[in-house]
Design an enzyme around this catalytic site. Structure first.
Site, short mmCIF file in Angstrom:
data_model
loop_
_atom_site.label_atom_id
_atom_site.label_comp_id
_atom_site.label_asym_id
_atom_site.label_seq_id
_atom_site.Cartn_x
_atom_site.Cartn_y
_atom_site.Cartn_z
N GLU A 182 -75.18 -54.10 24.54
CA GLU A 182 -75.50 -52.69 24.73
C GLU A 182 -74.86 -51.77 23.70
O GLU A 182 -75.46 -50.78 23.28
CB GLU A 182 -75.08 -52.25 26.15
CG GLU A 182 -76.02 -52.71 27.26
CD GLU A 182 -75.73 -54.11 27.77
OE1 GLU A 182 -74.97 -54.86 27.11
OE2 GLU A 182 -76.27 -54.47 28.83
N GLU A 231 -76.34 -59.34 33.18
CA GLU A 231 -75.83 -58.66 34.38
C GLU A 231 -76.53 -59.18 35.64
O GLU A 231 -75.92 -59.34 36.69
CB GLU A 231 -76.02 -57.15 34.24
CG GLU A 231 -75.12 -56.57 33.14
CD GLU A 231 -75.37 -55.10 32.89
OE1 GLU A 231 -76.50 -54.77 32.46
OE2 GLU A 231 -74.47 -54.29 33.14
C1 3H9 Z 1 -79.59 -53.13 28.73
O1 3H9 Z 1 -79.87 -54.22 29.13
C2 3H9 Z 1 -78.98 -52.05 29.58
C3 3H9 Z 1 -78.36 -52.58 30.86
O2 3H9 Z 1 -77.00 -52.90 30.65
C4 3H9 Z 1 -78.33 -51.52 31.93
C5 3H9 Z 1 -79.64 -51.05 32.43
C6 3H9 Z 1 -79.52 -50.14 33.62
N1 3H9 Z 1 -86.87 -54.35 25.81
O3 3H9 Z 1 -86.38 -59.26 18.34
P1 3H9 Z 1 -87.72 -59.89 18.45
C7 3H9 Z 1 -89.28 -56.82 22.03
S1 3H9 Z 1 -79.89 -52.68 27.13
C8 3H9 Z 1 -88.11 -54.19 25.34
O4 3H9 Z 1 -88.67 -59.71 17.33
P2 3H9 Z 1 -86.47 -62.48 18.44
C9 3H9 Z 1 -89.17 -56.48 20.57
O5 3H9 Z 1 -89.29 -55.09 20.36
C10 3H9 Z 1 -80.75 -54.08 26.44
N2 3H9 Z 1 -88.62 -54.91 24.32
O6 3H9 Z 1 -87.62 -61.45 18.79
C11 3H9 Z 1 -90.33 -57.26 20.00
O7 3H9 Z 1 -91.51 -56.53 20.28
P3 3H9 Z 1 -92.72 -56.53 19.26
C12 3H9 Z 1 -79.83 -55.16 26.06
C13 3H9 Z 1 -87.81 -55.82 23.76
O8 3H9 Z 1 -86.89 -63.76 18.99
C14 3H9 Z 1 -90.35 -58.52 20.85
O9 3H9 Z 1 -89.64 -58.19 22.05
N3 3H9 Z 1 -80.56 -56.21 25.40
C15 3H9 Z 1 -86.51 -56.04 24.19
O10 3H9 Z 1 -86.11 -62.38 17.00
C16 3H9 Z 1 -89.67 -59.71 20.21
O11 3H9 Z 1 -88.36 -59.33 19.78
C17 3H9 Z 1 -80.72 -56.23 24.07
O12 3H9 Z 1 -80.23 -55.38 23.35
C18 3H9 Z 1 -86.04 -55.26 25.28
N4 3H9 Z 1 -84.79 -55.42 25.78
O13 3H9 Z 1 -85.18 -61.97 19.23
C19 3H9 Z 1 -81.52 -57.38 23.50
N5 3H9 Z 1 -85.95 -57.01 23.45
O14 3H9 Z 1 -93.15 -57.95 19.14
C20 3H9 Z 1 -82.48 -56.89 22.46
C21 3H9 Z 1 -86.88 -57.39 22.57
O15 3H9 Z 1 -93.71 -55.62 19.87
N6 3H9 Z 1 -83.31 -57.93 21.95
N7 3H9 Z 1 -88.02 -56.68 22.75
O16 3H9 Z 1 -92.12 -56.00 17.98
C22 3H9 Z 1 -82.91 -58.85 21.04
O17 3H9 Z 1 -81.77 -58.90 20.64
C23 3H9 Z 1 -83.94 -59.80 20.50
O18 3H9 Z 1 -85.20 -59.22 20.71
C24 3H9 Z 1 -83.93 -61.20 21.14
C25 3H9 Z 1 -85.16 -61.99 20.63
C26 3H9 Z 1 -82.64 -61.93 20.72
C27 3H9 Z 1 -84.01 -61.13 22.63
#
Ligand code: 3H9
Length: 701
Positions: free
Chosen positions: A131, A111
């Site tokens: 999301e 976004e």
């Molecule tokens: C959103 O954006 C809402 C908006 O539309 C509106 C807002 C107003 N936040 O998965 P990994 C942490 S909703 C905080 O093992 P990978 C994760 O917990 C969001 N922390 O790595 C982990 O921590 P730890 C939309 C986050 O390489 C570490 O990062 N976005 C977030 O296998 C490593 O993660 C998503 O839904 C976060 N957003 O995969 C994306 N994301 O090491 C969610 C990750 O302490 N994330 N962490 O356990 C993912 O899909 C995967 O983490 C990603 C990396 C593909 C990015």
């Protein structure tokens, strides 16, 4: 613009000639925490005020562009500035804003990119609005800006599925303007910004564009499709409402509606459940016993047995880039295994998961079938996937012990046998571990890592590292019959059989549980797996069966009649043309058993069926946790979510139990115990939690 405090400085700005380079550096995934939002807002304000700045470039340090809002802030009071405000501020810049994309631009990250004026990305970059997978919808303009850039059908797809697209598709759809050559996004984007300045390119706010209209009927078709594919989930339907706003309303009104819908979802139980699932899946691998323990290197993998499971494991490993040797008994079996694996890989090719050249390479260089165990001599790990008999396993493990190199890991894919006993068949029990895959192994996400008494921590660490390579969600399980998942399954199946004897039909049970959110009812699943599998287990366990157990016999009767489920055309259901049909003959068999037992059938409501299912599941899960078979309640949740079709939007059984209250589960157990006080004995852990007024979540830390 910004009202809140700057808590730290994860956003920096430096000048490159007349370009202000704003860089986000918030490892590991550059999530948009309050400090990042504040930093972006401040630096954009500064850049706007600097006369020498002609263009603004927003990029990220580390392995990825922003992967979304900071999920850890959800459920807490909003700290200013809000993300929609920051994005509006960026879009309103009178100097062109270029966004440099690498890694995964997800959610709020994408976004943010949509709020810029020009977008350039590495060829390897990926884009998504995931999301809905968190029970939300894009809440920072994604539903309004995306369909102004890309065709509505693509916007609907991305937003309601939460799936990702690659850079080539992003370029074709109009989401990005350019794919950078090479892999230096910083240099490429600086060059792009320079060109934009030289050609006098003006700011290009996405919000000023006209929304791409949908094909006639596309919105209704999407709604109907989601009612099936995302049954029970609120977020995808609300996301469609928000997208509708992009067509029917002004940008400002559409944005306001999106915001209202986002807030509604933020307050929903489904959001809480899905975010629990997200963090639980990242927590399962964090275990004290492997903290700081380096895994062994695994490049070559052996598989013993080329049946459904062995072929699935081999396919999974080949797709993950490992070299695989598969051993079968004779040349006929190796030919069959070879054909099965190549068929599965062809399927992967058809689904776009594998290129033709890669397929050829795998089949010629990476995959070998043989009848000779000596071929395992150089394998880093060998996974046994043969018939579930301790004698057969003994033969296999003795052979493996004789041929495998020192340090090789010997793994069993057993789904219930004693891994301690298997380890004891070798002279290297510290190298033996259980790796319980779920069928089809190249598709199902779950891997139970069964740690035996003498398994070395390094071997456990290797199990978790291998799971990551294979794209699995791995859960540590202790040794017991059925480990975590199948042990809980066998308990709730007994409870459901009890409900059938009490008066429900298997078809009522399936309907009620599908309505609750399961993809398939448990009796339909049994038909799919083959009723002979459960029959064999029951026969194996018969000598140990407690005489107090109220054993339901109808499943055995079906098997005695050769009704093994789908593969024989008849099981609980009848399989022919069209949908599987409930079979009155099955009702008759059950009615006979009831009358033999002197049971007068009564009607069970759908709610009672769900209550029995959940109470049995949670009760056995509490025992599994108390005995240390599962480390924490969250490990049970992850197991049931990824291997047993438990609806993600309910968070898993333990999360569910906390939602309704452990006391309600205990009350249900007490009620059901009036009918069968052997099956319905409350687990001590559940009783203790209720007495202390605690939740299962309190045991997760
Ligand atoms: C959103 O954006 C809402 C908006 O539309 C509106 C807002 C107003 N936040 O998965 P990994 C942490 S909703 C905080 O093992 P990978 C994760 O917990 C969001 N922390 O790595 C982990 O921590 P730890 C939309 C986050 O390489 C570490 O990062 N976005 C977030 O296998 C490593 O993660 C998503 O839904 C976060 N957003 O995969 C994306 N994301 O090491 C969610 C990750 O302490 N994330 N962490 O356990 C993912 O899909 C995967 O983490 C990603 C990396 C593909 C990015």
């Amino acid at each position: 613009m910004r009202k809140g405090p700057v808590l730290s400085h994860p956003v920096t700005m430096e000048l490159h000639g007349d370009i202000a380079v704003i860089q986000v550096s918030n490892p590991p995934v550059n999530a948009l925490s309050q400090a990042v939002r504040a930093g972006l807002s401040d630096t954009v304000t500064q850049a706007a005020e600097m006369a020498e700045v002609k263009a603004i470039l927003i990029c990220c340090a580390g392995r990825t562009f922003v992967a979304g809002a900071d999920i850890r802030e959800f459920g807490k009071p909003l700290m200013e500035p809000s993300l929609p405000d920051v994005i509006d501020q960026i879009e309103a810049s009178t100097k062109p804003v270029v966004i440099a994309l690498h890694g995964t631009a997800l959610g709020g990250g994408l976004e943010l990119a949509l709020g810029g004026h020009y977008r350039i990305a590495l060829a390897s970059a990926r884009f998504g609005l995931p999301e809905v997978m968190l029970g939300l919808l894009p809440g920072a303009g994604g539903t309004q800006r995306l369909p102004r850039l890309v065709p509505m059908s693509n916007a609907i797809n991305m937003i309601t599925s939460g799936g990702q697209i690659g850079a080539q598709d992003a370029l074709e759809f109009g989401l990005i303007d350019q794919i950078a050559s090479g892999d230096d996004i910083r240099n490429a984007s600086l060059g792009y910004a320079k060109t934009l300045i030289e050609t006098g390119a003006a700011p290009r706010p996405t919000s000023r564009l006209v929304c791409n209209p949908p094909e006639p009927g596309a919105m209704d078709a999407a709604r109907a499709k989601l009612a099936k594919s995302a049954r029970g989930q609120i977020a995808p339907q609300k996301a469609l409402d928000a997208l509708r706003g992009a067509i029917d309303l002004s940008f400002a009104e559409g944005l306001a509606q999106e915001r209202a819908l986002f807030k509604e979802l933020m307050a929903s139980d489904q959001r809480g459940a899905m975010i629990h699932a997200f963090f639980a899946e990242r927590q399962v691998g964090k275990l004290d016993e492997i903290k700081g323990v380096a895994p062994r290197d695994v490049q070559t993998l052996g598989v013993v047995g080329g049946g459904t499971m062995g072929a699935g494991i081999a396919t999974n490993a080949l797709l993950a880039g490992l070299k695989v040797t598969l051993v079968e008994r004779d040349s006929e079996a190796t030919d069959r295994a070879y054909a099965t694996v190549s068929g599965l890989l062809e399927g992967a090719m058809q689904r776009g998961k594998l290129g033709e050249a890669q397929y050829g390479e795998i089949m010629s260089d990476c995959f070998k079938t043989t009848t000779d165990y000596q071929e395992f001599a150089q394998s880093d790990i060998v996974i046994e996937a043969v018939f579930e008999s301790i004698d057969v396993k003994k033969e296999v493990f003795e052979k493996l012990d004789a041929v495998c190199k020192p340090g090789a890991i010997l793994a069993s894919n057993t789904s219930y046998l004693d891994v301690d006993a298997i380890a004891a068949m070798t002279a290297r029990p510290e190298d033996v571990i259980g790796l319980h895959f779920f069928s089809p192994a190249h598709v199902m996400k779950l891997l139970e890592i069964v740690v035996a008494d003498r398994t070395a921590p390094e071997v456990t660490a290797t199990g978790f590292a291998l799971a990551k390579t294979l794209g699995k969600v791995a859960v540590r399980a202790g040794v017991c019959d059925g480990f975590i998942g199948n042990r809980i399954l066998s308990h709730y199946r007994k409870a459901l059989d009890g409900a059938v004897i009490a008066g429900a039909s298997p078809f009522d049970v399936d309907r009620a549980l599908v309505e609750f959110g399961l993809a398939m009812g448990p009796y339909a699943v049994s038909d799919l797996a083959g009723l002979d599998i459960g029959w064999a287990t029951r026969k194996r366990l018969a000598p140990r069966r407690d005489p107090r157990e109220a054993y339901a016999e109808f499943a055995d009767r079906l098997c005695e009649m050769g009704r093994f489920g789908r593969k024989t055309g008849r099981g609980y259901y009848l399989y022919g043309e069209g949908r599987p049909a409930p079979d009155p003959e099955v009702d008759g068999i059950i009615a006979e058993e009831r009358s033999a037992k002197g049971v007068i059938a009564r009607a069970l409501s759908d709610q009672e069926i769900v209550d029995r299912y959940m109470a049995a599941m949670v009760n056995e899960a509490a025992r599994v946790v108390e005995e240390g078979i599962a480390q924490r309640p969250l490990d049970v949740d992850v197991t049931l979510l990824n291997g047993y079709g438990f609806p993600r939007w309910r968070g898993g059984p333990m999360y569910y139990a906390d939602t309704v209250g452990p006391d309600k589960i205990l009350r249900d157990i007490t009620t059901f115990a009036a009918e069968d006080d052997f099956l319905w004995q409350p687990a001590p852990l559940l009783q203790r939690l209720v007495a202390e007024g605690k939740t299962f979540a309190s045991l997760n830390t």
